[in-house]
Design a protein around this motif. Structure first.
Motif, short mmCIF file in Angstrom:
data_model
loop_
_atom_site.label_atom_id
_atom_site.label_comp_id
_atom_site.label_asym_id
_atom_site.label_seq_id
_atom_site.Cartn_x
_atom_site.Cartn_y
_atom_site.Cartn_z
N ALA A 369 0.83 -1.21 0.00
CA ALA A 369 0.00 0.00 0.00
C ALA A 369 0.86 1.26 0.00
CB ALA A 369 -0.93 -0.01 1.21
N ILE A 370 1.95 1.23 0.75
CA ILE A 370 2.85 2.40 0.77
C ILE A 370 3.45 2.64 -0.61
CG2 ILE A 370 5.00 3.30 1.71
CD1 ILE A 370 4.33 1.87 4.32
N SER A 372 2.15 1.70 -3.43
CA SER A 372 1.07 2.13 -4.31
C SER A 372 0.79 3.62 -4.18
CB SER A 372 -0.20 1.33 -4.01
OG SER A 372 0.01 -0.06 -4.21
N GLY A 373 1.03 4.17 -2.98
CA GLY A 373 0.82 5.59 -2.80
C GLY A 373 1.77 6.46 -3.61
N PHE A 374 2.93 5.90 -3.99
CA PHE A 374 3.89 6.65 -4.80
C PHE A 374 3.72 6.40 -6.29
CE2 PHE A 374 6.39 5.83 -0.80
CZ PHE A 374 6.25 7.12 -0.30
N TYR A 390 -6.26 3.24 -5.83
CA TYR A 390 -7.01 3.64 -4.64
C TYR A 390 -6.26 3.11 -3.43
CZ TYR A 390 -10.65 4.37 -8.16
OH TYR A 390 -11.35 4.77 -9.27
N VAL A 391 -5.40 3.95 -2.86
CA VAL A 391 -4.40 3.48 -1.91
C VAL A 391 -5.05 2.88 -0.66
CG1 VAL A 391 -2.42 4.17 -0.52
CG2 VAL A 391 -2.76 5.19 -2.77
N PHE A 392 -6.02 3.57 -0.07
CA PHE A 392 -6.61 3.06 1.17
C PHE A 392 -7.32 1.73 0.92
CE2 PHE A 392 -10.02 2.90 4.40
CZ PHE A 392 -9.22 2.92 5.54
#
Length: 439
Positions: A369-370, A372-374, A390-392
């Motif tokens: 997830a981290i 994916s946020g970048f 959709y990170v969350f």
């Protein structure tokens, strides 16, 4: 490393030849170089080498596109510097549009260079500080922290100078983000590299509890194999609609030089595409513009940029029934990996096996997830300012899928091992019962 051996092991005895003594002397000199300049220069080299490569590629691309007919070499050098800055989290304004997406392929290249240079720095300063015996006795060893801090400072200095020189009133790169990423790379990647190169990691890692090391192994294997699965899915989607990519290239009227540059850009964005593919397989999907969505259940697209890699996107509309079953992929993968670790490093306690599989799966989900946020950000004007997973939702789906799969895989193999152990014990008791008793 010889610098971490006890002093008697390093002392030359009377029976050693002069050639061996000279080799030991050269080895000692190579591992006791001055700490401050070695670490600082190492950080500068780790930052400057990818920067020079980026600027060289930009100049080559400038010649390939218009043979130097437009612009100047200084402009091409500035473009290469801006690419390096974007790999370090800097936002750059292009024709009034601020680009926030990071080319993660270039970021990974910079991290690889940091690791290689940091490892060499660690070898060069391994002779500083206490030896292995004194460290085992509890002596404080700050060689690696000092070297990592100086390494990060040298890296950050290059980032600040590059931002100051390459910045224009129109581009306005973010200096604070460059410094932050420089420190993260210098400490988060360069620090462990220095620890491994200096031999300190070999002393510190055994202190870590085995359960933590095993959970980290489960997470690492899940992420590495998941990246391979995402790559297969991306390549399959691209090959199935390769005609669209060829049509895009033909409409752009791109010559050989432009195609080569487009290929390089695609490789730099490949890790971003893998994280998009990951979000699709995990379940929540991603967006390629405001008001769009790409998931296993539905695909809603609008006008897209003419970029060949986008041919890997699925067709718009409702998806086939079997795409929903793709969300089982992370569960099965985590179960397989946790089962393999349980097989190779067996623990027969139910709680320990379950915790190891669950902790490894959840850790892998958090890291995914981290990352994916970048992967997303603004890549253009208008609706293209909202692109990314959709990170969350990826976080929720990933920790659930990997966590459940890790628990199930570990418990299944643990049950098999316990059952096999029970059968062996029963067989041994039966054999002992049949043996004649003495006396």
């Amino acid at each position: 490393m010889t610098s971490l051996q006890s002093p008697p092991a390093r002392r030359s005895g009377p029976g050693r030849s002069g050639a061996a003594s000279d080799a030991d002397l050269r080895r000692q000199l190579a591992t006791t170089r001055p700490l401050v300049p070695t670490a600082s220069i190492g950080g500068i080299v780790a930052a400057g080498a990818p920067l020079l490569v980026c600027m060289a590629i930009a100049v080559v691309g400038w010649f390939l596109t218009d043979a130097g007919g437009e612009g100047a070499p200084s402009g091409a050098l500035r473009v290469g510097a801006h690419g390096w800055l974007m790999a370090h989290g800097s936002t750059v304004a292009i024709e009034g549009v601020r680009i926030t997406a990071m080319p993660l392929g270039l970021t990974l290249l910079c991290a690889w260079v940091v690791w290689r240079v940091g490892h060499r720095v660690g070898e060069s300063i391994s002779g500083h500080g206490p030896d292995a015996d004194r460290i085992a006795d509890g002596a404080r060893d700050l060689t690696v922290p000092y070297a990592a801090g100086l390494f990060a400072v040298g890296y950050a200095v290059v980032g600040v100078l590059t931002t100051s020189i390459a910045a224009t009133a129109a581009s306005a790169p973010s200096e604070a983000r460059v410094v932050l990423w420089s420190v993260l790379l210098g400490l988060g990647v360069g620090g462990p590299a220095i620890a491994f190169g200096s031999g300190r990691a070999a002393i510190w890692l055994p202190v870590v509890p085995p359960a933590v090391r095993d959970s980290a192994l489960v997470a690492r294997r899940i992420l590495s194999r998941w990246a391979l699965i995402c790559l297969v899915a991306l390549v399959a989607g691209f090959v199935l609609d390769f005609s669209t990519a060829a049509n895009v290239v033909s409409q752009l009227h791109a010559d050989a030089g432009a195609v080569l540059l487009m290929t390089v850009l695609t490789l730099l964005l490949l890790p971003n595409a893998l994280l998009f593919s990951s979000a699709y397989l995990v379940g929540p999907g991603f967006t390629v513009g405001t008001g769009t969505t790409v998931s296993t259940t539905a695909v809603v697209l609008g006008p897209l940029p003419m970029f060949p890699l986008l041919a890997a996107l699925p067709d718009q509309g409702s998806q086939p029934w079997w795409t929903d079953w793709l969300m089982l992929t992370p569960i099965l993968l985590a179960a397989l990996v946790a089962g393999q670790v349980q097989r190779d490093r067996p623990v027969l306690a139910w709680d320990r096996a379950a915790i190891r599989g669950c902790a490894g799966g959840i850790s892998a989900g958090v890291v995914l997830a981290i990352l994916s946020g970048f992967a997303g950000g603004a890549v253009g004007p208008g609706r293209m300012q909202d692109v990314g997973p959709y990170v969350f939702d990826v976080l929720l789906h990933a920790i659930t899928s990997f966590g459940i799969g890790g628990v199930v895989g570990a418990l299944v193999v643990c049950w098999w091992q316990r059952d096999a152990d029970g059968r062996v014990r029963s067989a041994l008791r039966a054999v002992r019962a049949r043996l004649p008793r003495r006396g």
